[in-house]
Design a protein around this motif. Sequence first.
Motif, PDB file in Angstrom:
ATOM      1  N   ASN A 147      34.075 -95.968 -90.912  1.00 13.64           N
ATOM      2  CA  ASN A 147      34.501 -94.738 -90.255  1.00 13.64           C
ATOM      3  C   ASN A 147      35.954 -94.884 -89.824  1.00 13.64           C
ATOM      4  O   ASN A 147      36.321 -95.864 -89.190  1.00 13.64           O
ATOM      5  CB  ASN A 147      33.607 -94.466 -89.040  1.00 13.64           C
ATOM      6  CG  ASN A 147      33.550 -92.999 -88.684  1.00 13.64           C
ATOM      7  OD1 ASN A 147      34.233 -92.178 -89.269  1.00 13.64           O
ATOM      8  ND2 ASN A 147      32.714 -92.667 -87.714  1.00 13.64           N
TER       9      ASN A 147
ATOM     10  N   PRO B 164      38.983 -88.509 -87.938  1.00  8.73           N
ATOM     11  CA  PRO B 164      37.900 -88.066 -87.048  1.00  8.73           C
ATOM     12  C   PRO B 164      38.166 -88.339 -85.572  1.00  8.73           C
ATOM     13  O   PRO B 164      37.836 -87.513 -84.714  1.00  8.73           O
ATOM     14  CB  PRO B 164      36.696 -88.856 -87.565  1.00  8.73           C
ATOM     15  CG  PRO B 164      36.981 -89.063 -89.009  1.00  8.73           C
ATOM     16  CD  PRO B 164      38.466 -89.258 -89.090  1.00  8.73           C
TER      17      PRO B 164
ATOM     18  N   SER C 282      39.501 -86.089 -80.648  1.00  6.28           N
ATOM     19  CA  SER C 282      38.925 -85.706 -81.930  1.00  6.28           C
ATOM     20  C   SER C 282      40.009 -85.205 -82.871  1.00  6.28           C
ATOM     21  O   SER C 282      41.156 -84.984 -82.481  1.00  6.28           O
ATOM     22  CB  SER C 282      37.876 -84.606 -81.725  1.00  6.28           C
ATOM     23  OG  SER C 282      38.520 -83.381 -81.386  1.00  6.28           O
ATOM     24  N   ARG C 283      39.638 -84.996 -84.104  1.00  4.53           N
ATOM     25  CA  ARG C 283      40.576 -84.461 -85.100  1.00  4.53           C
ATOM     26  C   ARG C 283      41.140 -83.105 -84.659  1.00  4.53           C
ATOM     27  O   ARG C 283      42.289 -82.775 -84.933  1.00  4.53           O
ATOM     28  CB  ARG C 283      39.847 -84.301 -86.446  1.00  4.53           C
ATOM     29  CG  ARG C 283      40.765 -84.008 -87.624  1.00  4.53           C
ATOM     30  CD  ARG C 283      39.973 -83.526 -88.830  1.00  4.53           C
ATOM     31  NE  ARG C 283      38.992 -84.485 -89.260  1.00  4.53           N
ATOM     32  CZ  ARG C 283      39.161 -85.362 -90.246  1.00  4.53           C
ATOM     33  NH1 ARG C 283      40.309 -85.417 -90.878  1.00  4.53           N
ATOM     34  NH2 ARG C 283      38.192 -86.176 -90.592  1.00  4.53           N
TER      35      ARG C 283
ATOM     36  N   LEU D  58      35.259 -83.311 -84.957  1.00  2.73           N
ATOM     37  CA  LEU D  58      35.677 -84.485 -85.732  1.00  2.73           C
ATOM     38  C   LEU D  58      36.152 -84.119 -87.132  1.00  2.73           C
ATOM     39  O   LEU D  58      36.721 -84.955 -87.837  1.00  2.73           O
ATOM     40  CB  LEU D  58      34.517 -85.488 -85.848  1.00  2.73           C
ATOM     41  CG  LEU D  58      33.896 -85.989 -84.547  1.00  2.73           C
ATOM     42  CD1 LEU D  58      32.812 -87.008 -84.842  1.00  2.73           C
ATOM     43  CD2 LEU D  58      34.955 -86.588 -83.627  1.00  2.73           C
TER      44      LEU D  58
ATOM     45  N   VAL E  44      34.081 -83.369 -89.451  1.00  3.99           N
ATOM     46  CA  VAL E  44      32.942 -83.669 -90.314  1.00  3.99           C
ATOM     47  C   VAL E  44      31.676 -83.209 -89.597  1.00  3.99           C
ATOM     48  O   VAL E  44      31.603 -83.217 -88.370  1.00  3.99           O
ATOM     49  CB  VAL E  44      32.833 -85.176 -90.647  1.00  3.99           C
ATOM     50  CG1 VAL E  44      33.994 -85.628 -91.512  1.00  3.99           C
ATOM     51  CG2 VAL E  44      32.754 -86.012 -89.377  1.00  3.99           C
TER      52      VAL E  44
ATOM     53  N   ASP F 202      28.708 -87.669 -88.760  1.00  9.76           N
ATOM     54  CA  ASP F 202      29.569 -88.819 -88.486  1.00  9.76           C
ATOM     55  C   ASP F 202      29.040 -90.021 -89.256  1.00  9.76           C
ATOM     56  O   ASP F 202      27.830 -90.285 -89.278  1.00  9.76           O
ATOM     57  CB  ASP F 202      29.576 -89.104 -86.985  1.00  9.76           C
ATOM     58  CG  ASP F 202      30.750 -89.960 -86.574  1.00  9.76           C
ATOM     59  OD1 ASP F 202      31.805 -89.880 -87.222  1.00  9.76           O
ATOM     60  OD2 ASP F 202      30.618 -90.713 -85.593  1.00  9.76           O
TER      61      ASP F 202
ATOM     62  N   THR G 195      28.466 -94.359 -85.875  1.00 12.11           N
ATOM     63  CA  THR G 195      28.568 -93.842 -84.507  1.00 12.11           C
ATOM     64  C   THR G 195      28.036 -94.863 -83.515  1.00 12.11           C
ATOM     65  O   THR G 195      26.827 -94.954 -83.277  1.00 12.11           O
ATOM     66  CB  THR G 195      27.771 -92.533 -84.377  1.00 12.11           C
ATOM     67  OG1 THR G 195      27.971 -91.720 -85.535  1.00 12.11           O
ATOM     68  CG2 THR G 195      28.186 -91.777 -83.133  1.00 12.11           C
TER      69      THR G 195
END
Length: 271
Positions: free
Chosen positions: A19, A45, A63-64, A200, A202, A205, A208
């Motif tokens: 990730n 993300p 977050s994004r 994020l 997405v 995830d 996580t």
Amino acid sequence: MALEYMHVSAFTRIPGGGNSAGVICLPEWPTDEVLSGLARSIDLPVTAVIVETERGVELRWLSRAGSFVKSMCGHGTLAASLAMSLSKPDLRKFIFLTPGGPVEVERTEDDLFRLSLPRWDSTRCAHRWPELEEALGWVPTELLDAGRDVLAVFASEVDVRALHPDMVKLRQLGHRGFIATAPGNSFDCVSRFFCPTFGLGVDEDLATGSAHCAIAPFWAQRLGKSTLHALQASEAEAELVCEVGDTSVTVSAPAVLQSYERVSLQENAKR
């Protein structure tokens, strides 16, 4: 002002796997607007920001979409831990001061990072949730409330892997994460984490750490063991070792540097 930041692959030893998270180390905290602009520009993300202050090493996550993560972010903390170890190779233990509380970190001899995250216990939901069942496309055997997240327990790993949730319907259920979990075939437990409202970029995830604040205590009690080998059965196939304590869940996992990048602080300050 151009800043260098690290693009880190968390929960993997393979650059580009696991990730992704960005990590920036700053001498002091800029405004929230500047931080949000940086996160949007980095476009991963999660972006982790580290500032060493008189209080200690402070860590925040965004977050994004540029929104602040306030509960806990395991993969952002894991990425920040790698950044700390690269900048200070002799440092084996340290503490991040985060919005979700202090996180103790230990770098092991085999270059895993042990993150002491908070323990989130779950309570069984008293009633069925037909809207969630419809969104998931499958009826769980149990449904539990873990605070930030909802824990949907399924009978088998096959059930979890076969899920194709309707993300539009999940978004309509509120700003929560939805964990699908089951006993594993080769692991103590498997899971997937759906979070279409978290910003994020997405809907699912890939890896996580924070979800295991709830997953690990549930399965530790169910299986009668305090150390669990967990698999997040996403496309990235993230493996975690979780040790469950009275108030904490220690997650051990690797991280690797993918690249150095540059981002303009001045440009984002105008956004």
